[in-house]
Design a protein around this motif. Structure first.
Motif, PDB file in Angstrom:
ATOM      1  N   LYS A 145      10.262 -39.816  27.782  1.00 18.23           N
ATOM      2  CA  LYS A 145      11.076 -39.165  28.808  1.00 18.23           C
ATOM      3  C   LYS A 145      12.303 -38.461  28.230  1.00 18.23           C
ATOM      4  N   GLU A 146      12.629 -38.755  26.969  1.00 15.27           N
ATOM      5  CA  GLU A 146      13.708 -38.020  26.289  1.00 15.27           C
ATOM      6  C   GLU A 146      13.179 -36.758  25.616  1.00 15.27           C
ATOM      7  N   LEU A 147      11.892 -36.458  25.825  1.00 19.83           N
ATOM      8  CA  LEU A 147      11.212 -35.296  25.255  1.00 19.83           C
ATOM      9  C   LEU A 147      11.144 -35.364  23.735  1.00 19.83           C
ATOM     10  N   GLU A 148      10.977 -36.580  23.224  1.00 22.13           N
ATOM     11  CA  GLU A 148      10.770 -36.816  21.800  1.00 22.13           C
ATOM     12  C   GLU A 148       9.302 -37.145  21.563  1.00 22.13           C
ATOM     13  N   VAL A 149       8.744 -36.603  20.469  1.00 23.34           N
ATOM     14  CA  VAL A 149       7.335 -36.840  20.169  1.00 23.34           C
ATOM     15  C   VAL A 149       7.113 -38.301  19.803  1.00 23.34           C
ATOM     16  N   GLU A 150       6.161 -38.932  20.489  1.00 22.20           N
ATOM     17  CA  GLU A 150       5.774 -40.299  20.158  1.00 22.20           C
ATOM     18  C   GLU A 150       4.424 -40.350  19.454  1.00 22.20           C
ATOM     19  N   LYS A 151       3.590 -39.362  19.717  1.00 20.11           N
ATOM     20  CA  LYS A 151       2.235 -39.373  19.148  1.00 20.11           C
ATOM     21  C   LYS A 151       1.685 -37.962  19.187  1.00 20.11           C
ATOM     22  N   ASN A 152       0.870 -37.620  18.206  1.00 25.88           N
ATOM     23  CA  ASN A 152       0.155 -36.347  18.296  1.00 25.88           C
ATOM     24  C   ASN A 152      -1.293 -36.524  17.907  1.00 25.88           C
ATOM     25  N   LEU A 153      -2.130 -35.710  18.508  1.00 31.57           N
ATOM     26  CA  LEU A 153      -3.557 -35.693  18.230  1.00 31.57           C
ATOM     27  C   LEU A 153      -3.930 -34.292  17.790  1.00 31.57           C
ATOM     28  N   ILE A 154      -4.718 -34.199  16.737  1.00 30.51           N
ATOM     29  CA  ILE A 154      -5.184 -32.896  16.274  1.00 30.51           C
ATOM     30  C   ILE A 154      -6.458 -32.562  17.032  1.00 30.51           C
ATOM     31  N   GLY A 155      -6.391 -31.530  17.859  1.00 32.38           N
ATOM     32  CA  GLY A 155      -7.551 -31.167  18.656  1.00 32.38           C
ATOM     33  C   GLY A 155      -8.603 -30.401  17.878  1.00 32.38           C
ATOM     34  N   TYR A 156      -8.138 -29.520  16.979  1.00 29.15           N
ATOM     35  CA  TYR A 156      -9.086 -28.644  16.287  1.00 29.15           C
ATOM     36  C   TYR A 156      -8.440 -28.173  14.987  1.00 29.15           C
ATOM     37  N   ASN A 157      -9.110 -28.416  13.886  1.00 32.24           N
ATOM     38  CA  ASN A 157      -8.565 -28.031  12.582  1.00 32.24           C
ATOM     39  C   ASN A 157      -8.968 -26.634  12.147  1.00 32.24           C
ATOM     40  N   ASP A 158     -10.020 -26.076  12.752  1.00 36.32           N
ATOM     41  CA  ASP A 158     -10.593 -24.825  12.258  1.00 36.32           C
ATOM     42  C   ASP A 158     -10.975 -25.024  10.795  1.00 36.32           C
ATOM     43  N   GLU A 159     -10.701 -24.060   9.931  1.00 42.55           N
ATOM     44  CA  GLU A 159     -11.047 -24.217   8.521  1.00 42.55           C
ATOM     45  C   GLU A 159      -9.947 -24.960   7.780  1.00 42.55           C
ATOM     46  N   ILE A 160     -10.326 -25.960   7.025  1.00 41.19           N
ATOM     47  CA  ILE A 160      -9.381 -26.671   6.174  1.00 41.19           C
ATOM     48  C   ILE A 160      -9.433 -26.034   4.794  1.00 41.19           C
ATOM     49  N   ILE A 161      -8.322 -25.430   4.393  1.00 36.76           N
ATOM     50  CA  ILE A 161      -8.264 -24.631   3.171  1.00 36.76           C
ATOM     51  C   ILE A 161      -8.009 -25.499   1.945  1.00 36.76           C
ATOM     52  N   ASP A 162      -7.185 -26.524   2.104  1.00 39.74           N
ATOM     53  CA  ASP A 162      -6.850 -27.353   0.951  1.00 39.74           C
ATOM     54  C   ASP A 162      -6.433 -28.737   1.430  1.00 39.74           C
ATOM     55  N   ILE A 163      -6.599 -29.719   0.553  1.00 35.18           N
ATOM     56  CA  ILE A 163      -6.238 -31.101   0.838  1.00 35.18           C
ATOM     57  C   ILE A 163      -5.508 -31.650  -0.374  1.00 35.18           C
ATOM     58  N   LYS A 164      -4.392 -32.333  -0.119  1.00 35.48           N
ATOM     59  CA  LYS A 164      -3.643 -32.959  -1.210  1.00 35.48           C
ATOM     60  C   LYS A 164      -3.154 -34.334  -0.750  1.00 35.48           C
ATOM     61  N   PRO A 165      -3.034 -35.271  -1.688  1.00 36.21           N
ATOM     62  CA  PRO A 165      -2.370 -36.531  -1.338  1.00 36.21           C
ATOM     63  C   PRO A 165      -0.925 -36.237  -0.933  1.00 36.21           C
ATOM     64  N   ALA A 166      -0.465 -36.844   0.156  1.00 36.52           N
ATOM     65  CA  ALA A 166       0.895 -36.599   0.623  1.00 36.52           C
ATOM     66  C   ALA A 166       1.815 -37.721   0.145  1.00 36.52           C
ATOM     67  N   PHE A 167       1.684 -38.884   0.744  1.00 36.66           N
ATOM     68  CA  PHE A 167       2.374 -40.077   0.265  1.00 36.66           C
ATOM     69  C   PHE A 167       1.404 -41.224   0.484  1.00 36.66           C
TER      70      PHE A 167
END
Length: 372
Positions: free
Chosen positions: A315-337
């Protein structure tokens, strides 16, 4: 690292995590797989607020919000589902090629999921809505005709004519036997189901109406692509006030007594219904973002972006969760942390997923933890 070409071939339209099974075989086995759950703007919430019904290309997927995974899929690729509605037990899909409405039993069904299909209109259905009791289904089509159906007894109870052009929006009043509709004529019509009559013709928008909310039993607020929100007195059908918001409105929702708007600026704003003043506003996003849908969710709201991200806000308009609906083409992947992967896709935003579950991680959770 995994180079771009390998990532593009391996992960196109899906993400898979593979692990070496044994030294003796030296083969890869799928441990986790995820695919698109949303490809479009049409998305509705189940009444228990545990699932989303998502338009995904030509299909409809039932997505469990807690996991972000599709648990059911309905329809077929040759007959696109163009609009949807549902409740805790039933799902209705309207299809373009066959021009049929299909009724599905989507939850805990050991029998055939398809309950029935019927031709509600001789032309494609463009909008549907279910009332709060889940006993009535309204359908609107390209022929400007609106019909109301008794779900349990499978017959048409009402037929309303008078709109001009394609019916683009249908919504039942949450507490009254009234149906609200809008079409290419830019009017909001109020149909009374008890008298089967048009009781109000609300004229105040000059662009398509995209959202309606009901702060009280006698008040309705409409928003549209003409960059205004209008407040209506439903006792007499009079326009009480028009508020310029200087943004194309694609969705509105009630949250903690306020009206939250979402549109092409990519910023959620909360408005006080009494003073008609903006009392809360997000900071502009670092990257360009546009909202294409907004619905109430628990004590906050759920928004859909133009690049198919589903964002859940408190209710404070802060993101609590997100879902990826569609990635389309994934160009590259790297370890993040530790335990996470960074995905470079056709979206401007880098997407971070848990390497074990492939669930997306909210942007706040990743700040300062990695660099690419």
């Amino acid at each position: 690292g995994i180079n771009a070409e390998y990532g593009k071939q391996w992960y196109q339209r899906r993400v898979r995590e593979a692990v070496v099974s044994t030294q003796s075989t030296g083969e890869f086995q799928d441990r986790q797989e995820t695919g698109a759950i949303l490809h479009g703007r049409r998305l509705i919430l189940s009444p228990d607020q545990e699932f989303l019904f998502c338009q995904c290309e030509n299909l409809v997927k039932v997505v469990e919000i807690s996991t972000g995974q599709a648990v059911q899929c309905f329809g077929n690729e040759e007959d696109a589902a163009v609009t949807i509605c549902g409740n805790n037990e039933l799902l209705f899909t309207a299809h373009r090629a066959s021009m049929l409405i299909k009724q599905w039993k989507w939850r805990n069904s050991e029998d055939e999921a398809l309950v029935r299909s019927f031709k509600a209109h001789p032309v494609p259905v463009t909008s549907m809505s279910m009332d709060s009791t889940s006993s009535l289904l309204a359908s609107g089509a390209t022929d400007s005709v609106i019909r109301v159906w008794d779900i349990e007894n499978n017959y048409c109870t009402h037929q309303f004519k008078g709109s001009k052009g394609v019916v683009t929006l249908l919504q039942f009043h949450p507490k009254k036997l009234q149906l609200f509709s809008s079409a290419d004529d830019l009017l909001v019509k109020v149909w009374d189901l008890e008298s089967s009559a048009l009781i109000h013709n609300l004229k105040g928008h000059v662009s398509p109406v995209t959202a309606l909310v009901f702060p009280s039993e006698t008040t309705m607020i409409s928003g549209g692509r003409d960059k205004v929100i209008s407040t209506w007195d439903l006792t007499n059908g009079k326009l009480k006030e028009t508020l310029p918001v200087f943004e194309v409105i694609e969705g509105m929702a009630l949250c903690d007594g306020l009206v939250v708007t979402a549109g092409d600026k990519g910023v959620l704003r909360a408005w006080d219904k009494t003073s008609n003043k903006c009392v809360q506003q997000q900071d502009p996003p670092a990257l360009k973002r546009e909202f294409v849908n907004l619905i109430s969710y628990k004590s906050g709201v759920l928004a859909v972006t133009f690049d198919q991200n589903i964002l859940i806000y408190n209710k404070e308009l802060e993101v609590e969760k997100n879902l990826i609906g569609y990635n389309d083409e994934i160009i590259d992947i790297k370890p993040a942390f530790e335990g996470h992967l960074a995905l470079a896709t056709n979206s401007e935003q880098i997407r971070i997923v848990n390497s074990d579950t492939l669930a997306p991680v909210s942007y706040q959770d990743t700040q300062g933890q990695f660099s690419l």
